[in-house]
Scaffold this motif. Structure first.
Motif, mmCIF file in Angstrom:
data_model
loop_
_atom_site.group_PDB
_atom_site.id
_atom_site.type_symbol
_atom_site.label_atom_id
_atom_site.label_comp_id
_atom_site.label_asym_id
_atom_site.label_seq_id
_atom_site.Cartn_x
_atom_site.Cartn_y
_atom_site.Cartn_z
ATOM 1 N N LEU A 61 74.645 -42.847 -103.829
ATOM 2 C CA LEU A 61 75.343 -42.208 -104.938
ATOM 3 C C LEU A 61 74.675 -40.899 -105.325
ATOM 4 O O LEU A 61 75.348 -39.895 -105.587
ATOM 5 C CB LEU A 61 75.386 -43.154 -106.139
ATOM 6 C CG LEU A 61 76.043 -42.604 -107.414
ATOM 7 C CD1 LEU A 61 77.461 -42.124 -107.131
ATOM 8 C CD2 LEU A 61 76.041 -43.666 -108.496
ATOM 9 N N ALA A 62 73.350 -40.893 -105.341
ATOM 10 C CA ALA A 62 72.616 -39.672 -105.678
ATOM 11 C C ALA A 62 72.924 -38.563 -104.682
ATOM 12 O O ALA A 62 73.151 -37.404 -105.058
ATOM 13 C CB ALA A 62 71.117 -39.957 -105.710
ATOM 14 N N LEU A 63 72.931 -38.917 -103.396
ATOM 15 C CA LEU A 63 73.209 -37.927 -102.367
ATOM 16 C C LEU A 63 74.628 -37.375 -102.506
ATOM 17 O O LEU A 63 74.858 -36.165 -102.400
ATOM 18 C CB LEU A 63 73.018 -38.560 -100.990
ATOM 19 C CG LEU A 63 73.104 -37.626 -99.781
ATOM 20 C CD1 LEU A 63 72.027 -36.557 -99.845
ATOM 21 C CD2 LEU A 63 72.976 -38.424 -98.483
ATOM 22 N N LEU A 64 75.587 -38.242 -102.751
ATOM 23 C CA LEU A 64 76.967 -37.801 -102.950
ATOM 24 C C LEU A 64 77.067 -36.852 -104.133
ATOM 25 O O LEU A 64 77.752 -35.820 -104.060
ATOM 26 C CB LEU A 64 77.868 -39.017 -103.184
ATOM 27 C CG LEU A 64 79.326 -38.726 -103.561
ATOM 28 C CD1 LEU A 64 80.049 -38.032 -102.408
ATOM 29 C CD2 LEU A 64 80.050 -40.021 -103.949
ATOM 30 N N ALA A 65 76.364 -37.161 -105.221
ATOM 31 C CA ALA A 65 76.444 -36.337 -106.426
ATOM 32 C C ALA A 65 75.922 -34.922 -106.191
ATOM 33 O O ALA A 65 76.568 -33.941 -106.580
ATOM 34 C CB ALA A 65 75.667 -37.000 -107.563
ATOM 35 N N VAL A 66 74.757 -34.800 -105.540
ATOM 36 C CA VAL A 66 74.181 -33.463 -105.370
ATOM 37 C C VAL A 66 74.945 -32.659 -104.314
ATOM 38 O O VAL A 66 75.138 -31.444 -104.467
ATOM 39 C CB VAL A 66 72.679 -33.545 -105.021
ATOM 40 C CG1 VAL A 66 71.896 -34.160 -106.165
ATOM 41 C CG2 VAL A 66 72.428 -34.313 -103.737
ATOM 42 N N VAL A 67 75.387 -33.318 -103.255
ATOM 43 C CA VAL A 67 76.099 -32.604 -102.193
ATOM 44 C C VAL A 67 77.456 -32.100 -102.692
ATOM 45 O O VAL A 67 77.835 -30.939 -102.465
ATOM 46 C CB VAL A 67 76.270 -33.509 -100.957
ATOM 47 C CG1 VAL A 67 77.218 -32.883 -99.945
ATOM 48 C CG2 VAL A 67 74.915 -33.771 -100.308
ATOM 49 N N ALA A 68 78.204 -32.941 -103.387
ATOM 50 C CA ALA A 68 79.511 -32.529 -103.896
ATOM 51 C C ALA A 68 79.382 -31.431 -104.937
ATOM 52 O O ALA A 68 80.166 -30.466 -104.942
ATOM 53 C CB ALA A 68 80.237 -33.730 -104.496
ATOM 54 N N ALA A 69 78.394 -31.550 -105.823
ATOM 55 C CA ALA A 69 78.199 -30.514 -106.843
ATOM 56 C C ALA A 69 77.885 -29.173 -106.203
ATOM 57 O O ALA A 69 78.398 -28.124 -106.616
ATOM 58 C CB ALA A 69 77.082 -30.924 -107.798
ATOM 59 N N HIS A 70 77.060 -29.192 -105.176
ATOM 60 C CA HIS A 70 76.678 -27.939 -104.521
ATOM 61 C C HIS A 70 77.856 -27.319 -103.776
ATOM 62 O O HIS A 70 78.044 -26.096 -103.800
ATOM 63 C CB HIS A 70 75.518 -28.190 -103.555
ATOM 64 C CG HIS A 70 74.810 -26.950 -103.141
ATOM 65 N ND1 HIS A 70 74.041 -26.197 -104.000
ATOM 66 C CD2 HIS A 70 74.763 -26.307 -101.943
ATOM 67 C CE1 HIS A 70 73.539 -25.148 -103.361
ATOM 68 N NE2 HIS A 70 73.969 -25.192 -102.107
ATOM 69 N N GLY A 71 78.652 -28.156 -103.118
ATOM 70 C CA GLY A 71 79.815 -27.636 -102.404
ATOM 71 C C GLY A 71 80.821 -26.993 -103.344
ATOM 72 O O GLY A 71 81.345 -25.903 -103.071
ATOM 73 N N CYS A 72 81.112 -27.655 -104.463
ATOM 74 C CA CYS A 72 82.050 -27.091 -105.446
ATOM 75 C C CYS A 72 81.523 -25.775 -106.000
ATOM 76 O O CYS A 72 82.257 -24.785 -106.120
ATOM 77 C CB CYS A 72 82.268 -28.076 -106.594
ATOM 78 S SG CYS A 72 83.195 -29.552 -106.148
ATOM 79 N N MET A 73 80.256 -25.770 -106.352
ATOM 80 C CA MET A 73 79.664 -24.567 -106.926
ATOM 81 C C MET A 73 79.709 -23.399 -105.952
ATOM 82 O O MET A 73 80.112 -22.283 -106.296
ATOM 83 C CB MET A 73 78.229 -24.858 -107.354
ATOM 84 C CG MET A 73 77.522 -23.722 -108.084
ATOM 85 S SD MET A 73 76.783 -22.490 -106.983
ATOM 86 C CE MET A 73 75.539 -23.472 -106.145
ATOM 87 N N ALA A 74 79.303 -23.645 -104.704
ATOM 88 C CA ALA A 74 79.248 -22.563 -103.720
ATOM 89 C C ALA A 74 80.636 -21.994 -103.438
ATOM 90 O O ALA A 74 80.804 -20.780 -103.310
ATOM 91 C CB ALA A 74 78.619 -23.077 -102.418
ATOM 92 N N ALA A 75 81.634 -22.851 -103.337
ATOM 93 C CA ALA A 75 82.986 -22.390 -103.022
ATOM 94 C C ALA A 75 83.529 -21.471 -104.112
ATOM 95 O O ALA A 75 84.018 -20.366 -103.840
ATOM 96 C CB ALA A 75 83.916 -23.587 -102.826
ATOM 97 N N VAL A 76 83.444 -21.911 -105.358
ATOM 98 C CA VAL A 76 84.016 -21.124 -106.459
ATOM 99 C C VAL A 76 83.174 -19.883 -106.727
ATOM 100 O O VAL A 76 83.700 -18.781 -106.907
ATOM 101 C CB VAL A 76 84.138 -21.991 -107.721
ATOM 102 C CG1 VAL A 76 84.605 -21.159 -108.912
ATOM 103 C CG2 VAL A 76 85.100 -23.144 -107.472
ATOM 104 N N MET A 77 81.852 -20.049 -106.756
ATOM 105 C CA MET A 77 80.980 -18.917 -107.059
ATOM 106 C C MET A 77 81.086 -17.808 -106.021
ATOM 107 O O MET A 77 81.113 -16.624 -106.364
ATOM 108 C CB MET A 77 79.539 -19.407 -107.176
ATOM 109 C CG MET A 77 78.495 -18.338 -107.462
ATOM 110 S SD MET A 77 77.920 -17.520 -105.963
ATOM 111 C CE MET A 77 77.278 -18.898 -105.038
ATOM 112 N N SER A 78 81.169 -18.170 -104.745
ATOM 113 C CA SER A 78 81.161 -17.145 -103.695
ATOM 114 C C SER A 78 82.394 -16.255 -103.737
ATOM 115 O O SER A 78 82.351 -15.098 -103.325
ATOM 116 C CB SER A 78 81.045 -17.804 -102.312
ATOM 117 O OG SER A 78 82.188 -18.602 -102.028
ATOM 118 N N MET A 79 83.507 -16.777 -104.224
ATOM 119 C CA MET A 79 84.743 -16.001 -104.271
ATOM 120 C C MET A 79 84.976 -15.306 -105.605
ATOM 121 O O MET A 79 85.848 -14.448 -105.713
ATOM 122 C CB MET A 79 85.950 -16.908 -103.961
ATOM 123 C CG MET A 79 86.066 -17.335 -102.512
ATOM 124 S SD MET A 79 86.310 -15.927 -101.375
ATOM 125 C CE MET A 79 84.646 -15.783 -100.689
#
Length: 452
Positions: free
Chosen positions: A251-269
Motif C-alpha cells: 500500500l505504501a508503494l502504491l501511494a508514493v508511486v501514484a502520487a508522483h505520477g499524478c504530480m509529474a504529469a500535471v506539473m510538467s504540462m
C-alpha cells in the motif's frame, strides 16, 4: 572510506542520536543547495525543449528524460549505498547532476537538442540522489520520530527549489554577463548549488548513517552480502518480493508511486499550458532565442512553479508530525484527497491562471503528504536487511511513474486538453484513495481495543 567510518563509529556508537541529529542537519543543508537545480529544470525545461526541438510535441521531453534517468539509476544508487554507504551514493548522484547542468548550458549555446536530453538524463541522477536522501534520514531514527526526520530533509529542499524557478530573470542577467543565452542562466546557479551540496555531503556525512546503523544491529557486513548489494533484474525482483510479502509495504508503494505520477504529469504540462493560455505556441522560434516567451510569461510560470514546489516541501514538517502523531494511513488518505481536489481545481479552472496556480499548490501539498507518509510506512514495513533495496525499488517505480506521466502528458494534452489530463490524474488519485480507505479503517479498528 570504510576504515574512516569504522574508526569514527567506534567513538560515536554510544551516541547514535547525536549522529542522527548531525546527519539530518547535513542532509538538509545539501538538499537546500541541490534544490536549486531541480527548480530551474522544472521551470524552463519544457520551454528549452520546445525552443531547441522546434515543436510543442517535445515539451515534456526534458522532464521525461530526467524522471526516466532517475528511475533507471535508483537501484544502482541503492546498491552503491548498500556496498559503500549513503555518502558514496549521494555524492555520485549530485556530481553527475552537476555535469548535467553544464551540458544543458552547452545545449543552449550550440542549439543541440540531443545534448539537452543528455544533460537532463544526468540531472535525473541528482533527482535519484535527492529521493534517496530522505531515506538516509531514517537510517538511525527512532520509530516514533521517523516521519519527522524524513520530513525535515524533504522540507530542506524548499528554499533552493522555490528559488530555482524565480532565478529565470537573475539567471538571464548572469547568462548575458557570461556571454551565454539568457535562458541558460538558471543552470549556472544549478551547477554551483550541486557542486556545493556534493562537497558538503562528502565532508559532513561522517560516520555514514547506513553503515553505522548496520553495525549497531550487529550486522556490519549484511548490506554488502545480502540482497541490498544485488544489481539489475535480481535487485528489482528481490525488492518486489520483499514488498509483496508485506501488505502495508504494498500500500505504501502504491501511494508514493501514484502520487508522483499524478504530480509529474500535471506539473510538467502546466508551464506550457500557461504559455499557450497567454501568448500562443512557442514553436518556430530559433534555438536560444532570448524572447521566445515574454518576461511576463516567465514571471507567471516561475511564480506558479515556485508555489507548487513550496506546496511540495514547505509544510513537510507538518506532514511528518501528522504521520507520527495521527498515523501513516490517515496521512496517505489526506495526500490523495488533496491530489484529487487539486486536479479538479486546475482542470475545471484551466482558463484562469489563479485557479491553475491554486491547483498546483494543492497538488504539491497532496504529493508531500502521500510521499512522506508512504515513505515512512514503506521503510518500517520490511525487514532491515531488505530496507535499502526496497527503498531503491520505490524510487525506481516513482521515476517510472513520473516518466510515464510526463511523457504521455504531452500527448494527452494534445488530444483531450489540459482539463482532460487533470481528470485522468483525478481518476488515479481516487483509485488509490479507495484502496487506502478500507486499510485505514481496518487499522483503526484493530487498535481501538488496545487503546481501550
Amino acid at each position: 572510506m570504510k576504515i574512516f567510518d569504522a574508526a569514527t563509529a567506534a567513538g560515536t556508537a554510544l551516541h547514535p542520536q547525536r549522529v542522527q541529529r548531525r546527519t539530518v542537519v547535513v542532509l538538509s543543508a545539501a538538499q537546500l543547495l541541490s534544490g536549486v537545480g531541480s527548480g530551474a529544470s522544472l521551470s524552463v525545461g519544457s520551454l528549452l525543449a520546445v525552443q531547441l526541438a522546434g515543436s510543442n510535441a517535445w515539451a515534456g521531453s526534458v522532464t521525461t528524460t530526467m524522471t526516466l534517468a532517475a528511475a533507471l539509476t535508483a537501484l544502482p544508487l541503492a546498491g552503491l549505498a548498500g556496498r559503500r554507504g549513503r555518502r558514496a551514493a549521494l555524492v555520485t548522484g549530485l556530481l553527475a547532476a552537476m555535469t548535467g547542468a553544464l551540458l544543458v548550458i552547452l545545449a543552449t549555446v550550440t542549439g543541440a537538442f540531443p545534448v539537452l536530453l543528455l544533460g537532463a538524463a544526468l540531472l535525473g541522477l541528482g533527482t535519484a540522489a535527492n529521493l534517496q536522501a530522505r531515506f538516509a534520514a531514517v537510517d538511525l531514527a527512532d520509530p516514533e520520530h521517523r516521519g519527522r526526520s524524513l520530513a525535515i530533509v524533504v522540507w530542506a529542499v524548499t528554499a533552493g527549489a522555490v528559488a530555482g524557478p524565480n532565478l529565470i530573470q537573475p539567471g538571464a542577467l548572469v547568462g548575458q554577463a557570461l556571454g551565454l543565452p539568457p535562458i541558460s542562466g538558471p543552470f549556472v546557479f544549478s551547477t554551483a548549488g550541486l557542486a556545493l551540496a556534493a562537497l558538503l555531503l562528502l565532508i559532513g556525512l561522517r560516520p555514514d548513517p547506513l553503515l553505522l546503523a548496520a553495525r549497531l544491529r550487529g550486522a556490519a557486513e549484511e548490506p554488502a552480502k545480502g540482497t541490498t548489494g544485488r544489481r539489475g533484474r535480481h535487485a528489482l525482483r528481490n525488492g518486489l518480493r520483499a514488498v509483496r510479502a508485506a501488505p502495508r509495504a504494498r500500500l505504501a508503494l502504491l501511494a508514493v508511486v501514484a502520487a508522483h505520477g499524478c504530480m509529474a504529469a500535471v506539473m510538467s504540462m502546466t508551464p506550457l499550458h500557461l504559455q499557450l493560455l497567454t501568448e500562443g505556441p512557442l514553436a518556430g522560434h530559433p534555438a536560444g532565442h532570448a524572447h521566445a516567451a515574454s518576461t511576463d510569461v516567465f514571471v507567471l510560470i516561475g511564480f506558479t512553479i515556485s508555489l507548487h514546489i513550496a506546496g511540495m516541501y514547505a509544510l513537510s514538517p507538518v506532514m511528518g508530525w501528522l504521520t507520527d502523531r495521527v498515523g501513516r494511513l490517515p496521512v496517505i488518505l489526506l495526500g490523495h484527497g488533496l491530489i484529487l481536489l487539486a486536479v479538479c481545481v486546475a482542470g475545471f479552472g484551466q482558463g484562469q491562471p489563479v485557479l491553475v496556480t491554486t491547483g498546483l499548490v494543492l497538488l504539491g501539498l497532496g504529493w508531500s503528504a502521500a510521499t512522506i507518509a508512504g515513505s515512512t510506512l514503506l521503510a518500517e514495513s520490511v525487514a532491515p536487511g531488505d530496507r535499502v533495496l526496497v527503498q531503491g525499488v520505490s524510487d525506481t517505480l516513482m521515476g517510472v511513474a513520473g516518466a510515464v506521466g510526463s511523457g504521455f502528458a504531452g500527448l494527452v494534452m494534445s488530444g483531450i486538453g489540459y482539463q482532460g489530463l487533470n481528470l485522468l490524474a483525478a481518476a488515479v488519485a481516487a483509485a488509490v484513495f479507495g484502496v487506502a480507505l478500507p486499510a485505514a479503517i481496518r487499522s483503526r479498528r484493530s487498535t481501538e481495543p488496545a487503546a481501550g
